[in-house]
Write an enzyme that holds these catalytic residues in place. Sequence first.
Site, PDB file in Angstrom:
ATOM      1  N   ASP A 116       0.828  -1.208   0.000  1.00  0.00           N
ATOM      2  CA  ASP A 116       0.000   0.000   0.000  1.00  0.00           C
ATOM      3  C   ASP A 116       0.866   1.263   0.000  1.00  0.00           C
ATOM      4  OD1 ASP A 116      -2.108   1.838   0.430  1.00  0.00           O
ATOM      5  OD2 ASP A 116      -3.201   0.384   1.642  1.00  0.00           O
ATOM      6  N   THR A 126      -6.848   3.301  -2.357  1.00  0.00           N
ATOM      7  CA  THR A 126      -6.587   1.909  -1.964  1.00  0.00           C
ATOM      8  C   THR A 126      -7.597   0.924  -2.545  1.00  0.00           C
ATOM      9  OG1 THR A 126      -5.520   2.604   0.082  1.00  0.00           O
ATOM     10  CG2 THR A 126      -6.378   0.358   0.021  1.00  0.00           C
ATOM     11  N   LYS A 149      -5.952  -3.879   6.268  1.00  0.00           N
ATOM     12  CA  LYS A 149      -7.190  -3.177   5.939  1.00  0.00           C
ATOM     13  C   LYS A 149      -8.199  -4.176   5.383  1.00  0.00           C
ATOM     14  CE  LYS A 149      -4.910   1.152   4.548  1.00  0.00           C
ATOM     15  NZ  LYS A 149      -4.705   2.100   3.414  1.00  0.00           N
ATOM     16  N   ASP A 150      -9.464  -3.987   5.734  1.00  0.00           N
ATOM     17  CA  ASP A 150     -10.496  -4.887   5.218  1.00  0.00           C
ATOM     18  C   ASP A 150     -10.519  -4.897   3.696  1.00  0.00           C
ATOM     19  OD1 ASP A 150     -11.998  -2.418   4.672  1.00  0.00           O
ATOM     20  OD2 ASP A 150     -12.643  -2.489   6.751  1.00  0.00           O
ATOM     21  N   ARG A 151     -10.464  -3.717   3.087  1.00  0.00           N
ATOM     22  CA  ARG A 151     -10.548  -3.650   1.627  1.00  0.00           C
ATOM     23  C   ARG A 151      -9.337  -4.295   0.947  1.00  0.00           C
ATOM     24  NH1 ARG A 151     -10.122   1.512   3.855  1.00  0.00           N
ATOM     25  NH2 ARG A 151      -8.328   2.809   3.271  1.00  0.00           N
ATOM     26  N   HIS A 160       1.157   8.321   5.113  1.00  0.00           N
ATOM     27  CA  HIS A 160       0.201   9.384   5.437  1.00  0.00           C
ATOM     28  C   HIS A 160       0.663  10.187   6.655  1.00  0.00           C
ATOM     29  CE1 HIS A 160      -3.127   8.924   2.663  1.00  0.00           C
ATOM     30  NE2 HIS A 160      -3.107   7.607   2.821  1.00  0.00           N
ATOM     31  N   ASP A 186      -0.912  -0.328  -4.819  1.00  0.00           N
ATOM     32  CA  ASP A 186      -2.269   0.119  -5.141  1.00  0.00           C
ATOM     33  C   ASP A 186      -2.302   1.586  -5.548  1.00  0.00           C
ATOM     34  OD1 ASP A 186      -1.580   1.009  -2.637  1.00  0.00           O
ATOM     35  OD2 ASP A 186      -3.532   0.625  -1.726  1.00  0.00           O
ATOM     36  N   HIS A 188      -2.520  10.773  -1.654  1.00  0.00           N
ATOM     37  CA  HIS A 188      -2.512  10.256  -3.026  1.00  0.00           C
ATOM     38  C   HIS A 188      -3.899  10.408  -3.607  1.00  0.00           C
ATOM     39  CE1 HIS A 188      -4.513   6.809  -1.147  1.00  0.00           C
ATOM     40  NE2 HIS A 188      -3.605   6.952  -0.190  1.00  0.00           N
TER      41      HIS A 188
END
Length: 549
Positions: free
Chosen positions: A41, A82, A164-166, A310, A353, A487
Site C-alpha cells: 500500500d 486503496t 485493511k479490510d478492503r 500518510h 495500489d 494520493h
Amino acid sequence: MKNYTLLFVVFLCFLPLNGQTPKQTSIDNEKPKLVVGIVVDQMRYDYITRFWNKYGQEGFRRLIKDGYSFKNNHFNYIPTYTAPGHASVFTGTTPQNHGIIGNGWYNKFEKKEVYNAGDDSVESLGTSSDAGKMSPHRMIATTVADENRLFTQMRGKTIGIGMKDRGAILPAGHTANAAYWFQGRDEGKWITSTFYMENLPNWVNEFNNSGKAASYIQPWNTLGDIETYSESGPDLSGFEEGFHGQTTFPYDLEALSTEKNKFERVKISPFGNTLTTDFAIAAMKAEDLGKDDFTDFLTISYSSTDYIGHNFGVNSKEIQDTYLRLDLDLARLLTALDEQVGAGNYTVFLTSDHGGVDVPSYLKTVKIPSGYFDNNEFEDKLKNFVEEEFKTANLIEKVHSYQIFFDYTALQKAHVKASDLESALAHFILQYPQVNNVYTRSQMQGATFSEGTAQLVQNGFNQKRSGDVIMVLKPSVISYSITGSTHGSGFNYDTHAPLIFFGNGVPQGSTFERSEIIDIAPTISAILGISNPNAATGKPLYIMLDKKK
C-alpha cells in the site's frame, strides 16, 4: 464399414486401463501450485531504486534478480486510492468496469455515502464491533482468483489477507474461501465476516490468542544507524504528523498508546507488516496452500506502509526504515514458500495500489509548485455561485471526492437543464486557482478519450456511480493536512508503481516498456491457462511471457 472401425479404435483409446476409472484431470505440471499476489500500500516505484543499496539479498533483490521487473508500470485511471487499486490489480480493469470508484462514494440511488466493502447483510466474526460487516458485494467484476476457483471447480483455494479490510476482501474476490483483516483498537485480532464462513477456524483463534499482536507493542527504532539513512530527509522536520507531536526516533509504542488504541500503533509501524507476514505464513500452513494438484491463491496486502506514509510523508526516515524492514519480511515470506510449497512450485507478483506525493509544504521550501485545496471553502463558493446564477438553491445534491452530483428532481422543478448546469459549473470551477481540469458527464459519455488526463478520468468514470462534474487539481496540490503525504491523482508520483513477477512461469529480465496495472490479472490468467476476469480490459504482458527462460 471403415468409418465404424475407425470410431471403434478411437473409442478404445479412451477406455481406462486395467478397468480403473481415470483420475480427475488436474493442473498441468508446468503450472504453479500457488499464486501469491502482494500489494504494498502506497509504494512508489522509486522506493525500489532509492533504497536499493540498503536492501538485503533475499527480499526485493531476490525478486528482481531472479524475476522479471516492469520498470515503467502505471495506473491508468483516476482516482488512485486503496480500494480502486486493489480491485484493479485483481480484476484486470478500471473503476469504469469493476465499479469500485473510491474507498467510499456517494450513492445517488440510496442518497447516502457508502463504503466500498461495507455490507449490513453480513455479521462480524472475531469481533463484537461492526468492523467485520464487510464483503466484496459492491465490486461488480470477477477477480483472477475467482476465475481460478471456477476453472478448478472450486478445488483451488483462495485466502485473502490484509491489515485493511478492503486490502483483504477485494483481491480475494467473490468466491474466496476466506478473507481476514486486522481489528486494532483494543482488540488486536484478525477477523472476518459471515460472508465467508459461520465461525473462525481454530487456527485463526489460536493465532489471535497467541499474544503475537501484543508482542509488537514495543519500541520502534531504526533498523540500522540512522546516520546511514541518507536516502531520506532529516528525522526532525516540520512536515510530519508523528505520534502526539513526536516525529523523531525512537518511538515507544506502548508509552504512546492508550488502552483503547494500543493496537492502532502497531498498524502505524513497520511491525504491522511483520504481523501480516506472520499471519500469512500461518495461513499457508494451516490451509495447506500449494499442497495438491489444484492451484491456490494467497493475496497479501501490506498496509502499514500507507499508514506511515500518510503520517510521516514519503521522504521521511520512518518510510525508509519501514521499507528496509519490509525487505526482511519479504525474505522471510519467500523462505517460507520455498519450505512449504517448494522453489519453482509457486508464482509471486508484487505491486502497489497507488503511490504518494511529496508533502506540498516541503515542496514549497524547494521552490516546486504545490499547494493545498480547501474543500469546505470550495463547496461554499460553488453553492453560492449556483444560487446566484440559477436563482434557486439545492441544485447540487452532493460534493464528494472532487465530484459534483446534481439533484435531478430539483433541476426538473426549477426548469434547469443538466447540460446548462454542467457548462456553468465547468467554467466556474476552471477559474479556481488550484484546479487543473474539469470534465462533465456529457463529455465522459459522449466521447472516447485515448490519451491524457481525460482518458484517466474516463477510465475511472462509472456511469451509474460517478458524479456529473469531475475536477482534477494541479500537480502536487492536495486536500490534506500540511503534514504527511496522500494520493489520489493521475500524476506520476501516484501512478508509477512497481511490478515484479517471480517464480514458476517467469523468466529473468526487465523492461522499460510501459505496462499498466490492469495487465497483471490477464498475465496471471495466461500463466495458469484460465479465463481472464470477466470485465478485464488489460492484456497479457507478452514481452515477459514470450521470453524463453
